[in-house]
Scaffold this motif. Structure first.
Motif, PDB file in Angstrom:
ATOM      1  N   THR A 269      -8.464 -32.921  -9.696  1.00 17.08           N
ATOM      2  CA  THR A 269      -9.334 -33.581  -8.715  1.00 17.08           C
ATOM      3  C   THR A 269     -10.164 -32.496  -8.060  1.00 17.08           C
ATOM      4  OG1 THR A 269      -7.689 -35.289  -8.312  1.00 17.08           O
ATOM      5  CG2 THR A 269      -9.372 -35.008  -6.620  1.00 17.08           C
ATOM      6  N   ILE A 270     -11.473 -32.650  -8.103  1.00 17.33           N
ATOM      7  CA  ILE A 270     -12.340 -31.592  -7.544  1.00 17.33           C
ATOM      8  C   ILE A 270     -13.174 -32.141  -6.387  1.00 17.33           C
ATOM      9  CG2 ILE A 270     -12.442 -30.284  -9.706  1.00 17.33           C
ATOM     10  CD1 ILE A 270     -15.256 -31.477 -10.161  1.00 17.33           C
ATOM     11  N   ASP A 271     -13.520 -31.247  -5.461  1.00 17.51           N
ATOM     12  CA  ASP A 271     -14.391 -31.684  -4.368  1.00 17.51           C
ATOM     13  C   ASP A 271     -15.752 -30.983  -4.472  1.00 17.51           C
ATOM     14  OD1 ASP A 271     -14.135 -29.137  -3.331  1.00 17.51           O
ATOM     15  OD2 ASP A 271     -12.896 -29.725  -1.609  1.00 17.51           O
ATOM     16  N   HIS A 272     -16.558 -31.104  -3.437  1.00 16.23           N
ATOM     17  CA  HIS A 272     -17.928 -30.574  -3.470  1.00 16.23           C
ATOM     18  C   HIS A 272     -17.985 -29.059  -3.371  1.00 16.23           C
ATOM     19  CE1 HIS A 272     -16.669 -31.047   0.650  1.00 16.23           C
ATOM     20  NE2 HIS A 272     -17.624 -30.222   1.022  1.00 16.23           N
ATOM     21  N   ARG A 273     -16.835 -28.410  -3.089  1.00 13.32           N
ATOM     22  CA  ARG A 273     -16.844 -26.956  -2.912  1.00 13.32           C
ATOM     23  C   ARG A 273     -16.445 -26.174  -4.151  1.00 13.32           C
ATOM     24  NH1 ARG A 273     -13.374 -27.708   2.450  1.00 13.32           N
ATOM     25  NH2 ARG A 273     -12.303 -28.863   0.841  1.00 13.32           N
ATOM     26  N   VAL A 274     -16.088 -26.846  -5.236  1.00 14.05           N
ATOM     27  CA  VAL A 274     -15.619 -26.109  -6.421  1.00 14.05           C
ATOM     28  C   VAL A 274     -16.761 -25.307  -7.034  1.00 14.05           C
ATOM     29  CG1 VAL A 274     -13.741 -27.646  -7.094  1.00 14.05           C
ATOM     30  CG2 VAL A 274     -16.052 -28.063  -8.015  1.00 14.05           C
TER      31      VAL A 274
ATOM     32  N   ASP B 289     -12.792 -35.749  -5.191  1.00 11.05           N
ATOM     33  CA  ASP B 289     -12.485 -35.960  -3.786  1.00 11.05           C
ATOM     34  C   ASP B 289     -13.849 -36.005  -3.088  1.00 11.05           C
ATOM     35  OD1 ASP B 289     -12.142 -35.599  -1.098  1.00 11.05           O
ATOM     36  OD2 ASP B 289     -10.807 -33.867  -1.257  1.00 11.05           O
ATOM     37  N   ASN B 290     -14.254 -37.211  -2.697  1.00  6.94           N
ATOM     38  CA  ASN B 290     -15.616 -37.384  -2.174  1.00  6.94           C
ATOM     39  C   ASN B 290     -15.655 -37.351  -0.647  1.00  6.94           C
ATOM     40  OD1 ASN B 290     -18.294 -37.562  -2.797  1.00  6.94           O
ATOM     41  ND2 ASN B 290     -18.304 -39.734  -3.300  1.00  6.94           N
TER      42      ASN B 290
END
Ligand code: 15L
Length: 276
Positions: free
Chosen positions: A119-124, A211-212
């Motif tokens: 699960t990735i968010d906007h900071r990856v 992850d939004n």
């Protein structure tokens, strides 16, 4: 009423947005291809790989939704001219014309080499899965530069797949409905505190691998969830490449070309191919 320029307006996403936003904004729709007018909008034929065209269409608007460009993996020449030169021209023309707000639909393919198990968010850190993905990363980087250096404001929406309904298993995770993408774009136009933000353009999908949180922080309340369609979609699912199955970007991670849903007019296409 604000005037909004939508580039690439003849494409699928552009057409959905023009319909969804027609009552809220004065729309200037622009594309390389000819456009069928929706509601009271004005239409402008333009090739944004030419700075003169970019300057003409960005004059006098309050915000720009820059959809125009090559929308899948394909030959470098096409991507270079539409997505690198075109994106530069639109952002730079906006700066010269004093347009501060840009909504840039980047793509899930900017981070397509993350595994589906993550699960990735906007900071990856970026992990593009294609030349097309790299061109989207270019747009994100250029927006960041123009935000920091010139005080412009950007909402970067890493779109999954805009469709009235999800079309396959991968899209159950990244699908976004037309009304949800319109909501995100509206946040991009209206939110008073946007400087430079990255969000994921997906509905409230149970199977999401993003992850939004950043979108929710900005007030996004998605109305749809792909799970409604899951049984029907999975029943029709065909086997795909095993590598493509591992990664979020799917077939973009293995293919040199993905069928272009919005091909360029024949003359331009031939020009791109010759130089290859
Ligand atoms: C994209 O970025 C493309 O613009 C769109 O045509 C779809 O292929 C989508 O990604 C996807 O991953 O489904």
């Amino acid at each position: 009423m604000k005037t909004i320029l939508i580039t690439g307006a003849a494409g699928d996403v552009g057409t959905h947005l023009r319909r969804e936003l027609a009552k809220k904004y004065r729309i200037r729709a622009s594309d390389l291809r000819s456009l069928k007018k929706i509601g009271g909008e004005t239409c402008a034929r333009a090739d944004v790989s030419k700075m003169a065209d970019a300057l003409r269409i960005t004059k006098g608007v309050d915000a720009i939704v820059h959809l125009g460009g090559y929308s899948v993996e394909g030959p470098w020449e096409g991507i270079l001219s539409a997505n690198i030169v075109g994106c530069y021209n639109v952002f730079e023309a906006a700066r010269r014309n004093g347009v501060k707000r840009i909504i840039f639909p980047t793509s899930n393919h900017a981070v397509g080499f993350y595994k589906r198990s993550q699960t990735i968010d906007h900071r990856v850190y970026i992990k593009p899965d294609s030349r097309y993905g790299v061109s989207k990363v270019f747009g994100e980087a250029l927006g960041s530069l123009y935000a920091d250096k010139y005080g412009m404001q950007f909402l970067m929406i890493r779109i999954g797949n805009v469709n009235p309904a999800p079309i396959d298993k991968r899209r159950l995770s990244i699908w976004i409905s037309p009304r949800d993408i319109a909501q995100l774009v509206t946040i991009g136009i209206e939110h008073p505190e946007i400087k430079f933000e990255i969000v994921y353009g997906i509905s409230a999908n149970k199977r999401a691998w993003y992850d939004n949180a950043n979108a929710f922080r900005l007030g996004y309340k998605p109305q749809d969830d792909s799970e409604t369609y899951a049984a029907e979609v999975l029943a029709k699912e065909k086997r795909s490449d095993p590598t493509a199955e591992i990664y979020q970007g799917g077939v973009f991670c293995v293919a040199e070309e993905v069928p272009n849903p919005a091909p360029l007019p024949r003359k331009k296409r031939a020009k791109g191919r010759k130089k290859r």
